[in-house]
Scaffold this motif. Structure first.
Motif, PDB file in Angstrom:
ATOM      1  N   GLU A   1       0.969   4.102  -3.030  1.00  0.00           N
ATOM      2  CA  GLU A   1       0.757   5.541  -2.867  1.00  0.00           C
ATOM      3  C   GLU A   1       1.473   6.345  -3.521  1.00  0.00           C
ATOM      4  OE1 GLU A   1       0.375   5.907   1.431  1.00  0.00           O
ATOM      5  OE2 GLU A   1      -1.396   4.894   1.744  1.00  0.00           O
ATOM      6  N   GLN A   2       2.919   5.777  -3.711  1.00  0.00           N
ATOM      7  CA  GLN A   2       3.876   6.681  -4.310  1.00  0.00           C
ATOM      8  C   GLN A   2       4.162   6.658  -5.682  1.00  0.00           C
ATOM      9  OE1 GLN A   2       5.395   8.910  -2.264  1.00  0.00           O
ATOM     10  NE2 GLN A   2       4.073   8.412  -0.792  1.00  0.00           N
ATOM     11  N   GLN A   3       3.230   5.630  -6.325  1.00  0.00           N
ATOM     12  CA  GLN A   3       3.491   5.393  -7.906  1.00  0.00           C
ATOM     13  C   GLN A   3       2.839   6.440  -8.640  1.00  0.00           C
ATOM     14  OE1 GLN A   3       5.824   3.112  -8.193  1.00  0.00           O
ATOM     15  NE2 GLN A   3       4.496   1.424  -8.938  1.00  0.00           N
ATOM     16  N   LEU A   4       3.618   6.771  -9.727  1.00  0.00           N
ATOM     17  CA  LEU A   4       3.136   7.966 -10.396  1.00  0.00           C
ATOM     18  C   LEU A   4       2.375   7.103 -11.628  1.00  0.00           C
ATOM     19  CD1 LEU A   4       3.354  10.743 -11.468  1.00  0.00           C
ATOM     20  CD2 LEU A   4       5.407  10.113 -12.720  1.00  0.00           C
TER      21      LEU A   4
ATOM     22  N   ASP B   1       0.794  -1.220   0.092  1.00  0.00           N
ATOM     23  CA  ASP B   1      -0.021  -0.010   0.091  1.00  0.00           C
ATOM     24  C   ASP B   1       1.023   1.225   0.171  1.00  0.00           C
ATOM     25  OD1 ASP B   1      -2.312  -1.600   0.179  1.00  0.00           O
ATOM     26  OD2 ASP B   1      -2.682  -1.192   2.157  1.00  0.00           O
ATOM     27  N   ALA B   2       1.702   1.280   0.828  1.00  0.00           N
ATOM     28  CA  ALA B   2       2.825   2.397   1.033  1.00  0.00           C
ATOM     29  C   ALA B   2       3.382   2.737  -0.436  1.00  0.00           C
ATOM     30  CB  ALA B   2       3.873   2.150   2.096  1.00  0.00           C
ATOM     31  N   VAL B   3       3.918   1.640  -1.126  1.00  0.00           N
ATOM     32  CA  VAL B   3       4.637   1.635  -2.384  1.00  0.00           C
ATOM     33  C   VAL B   3       3.700   2.252  -3.511  1.00  0.00           C
ATOM     34  CG1 VAL B   3       5.766   0.418  -4.101  1.00  0.00           C
ATOM     35  CG2 VAL B   3       6.423   0.235  -1.961  1.00  0.00           C
TER      36      VAL B   3
END
Length: 99
Positions: free
Chosen positions: A53-56, A49-51
């Protein structure tokens, strides 16, 4: 002949309050998992989930225009949702259990 890669496990140690361990054990039991399996799955899910959230998210100008058009379009009623919202709640008079 292909070789199967050896699985590598890495130990992870934590110090937790007794109340946290009790809650984890209770939840793990409800899910039919060991404490280790439960904590591993929860940690990996939180990491994913954390990763994510940072995906463009990339798209073409046309794709973006189409996306925005859908978001800005007026909402359309969904007959099934309207029917559900009009049903009496279980604590209201006229409620009939559906099978």
């Amino acid at each position: 002949m292909s070789r199967v890669q050896d699985r590598k496990d890495y130990p992870l140690s934590m110090r937790l309050p007794e109340a946290d361990v009790a809650m984890i054990d209770r939840a793990a039991a409800l899910k039919g998992r060991s404490r280790t399996e439960f904590v591993r799955e929860a940690a990996v899910r939180a990491a994913e989930d954390a990763v994510m959230e940072q995906q463009l998210i990339r798209m073409s100008e046309d794709g973006y225009a189409d996306f925005m058009a859908v978001l800005n379009a007026p909402a359309r009623p969904v007959p099934e949702i309207i029917e559900i919202q009009q049903r009496p709640a279980p604590w209201e008079p006229g409620y009939k259990r559906r099978s």
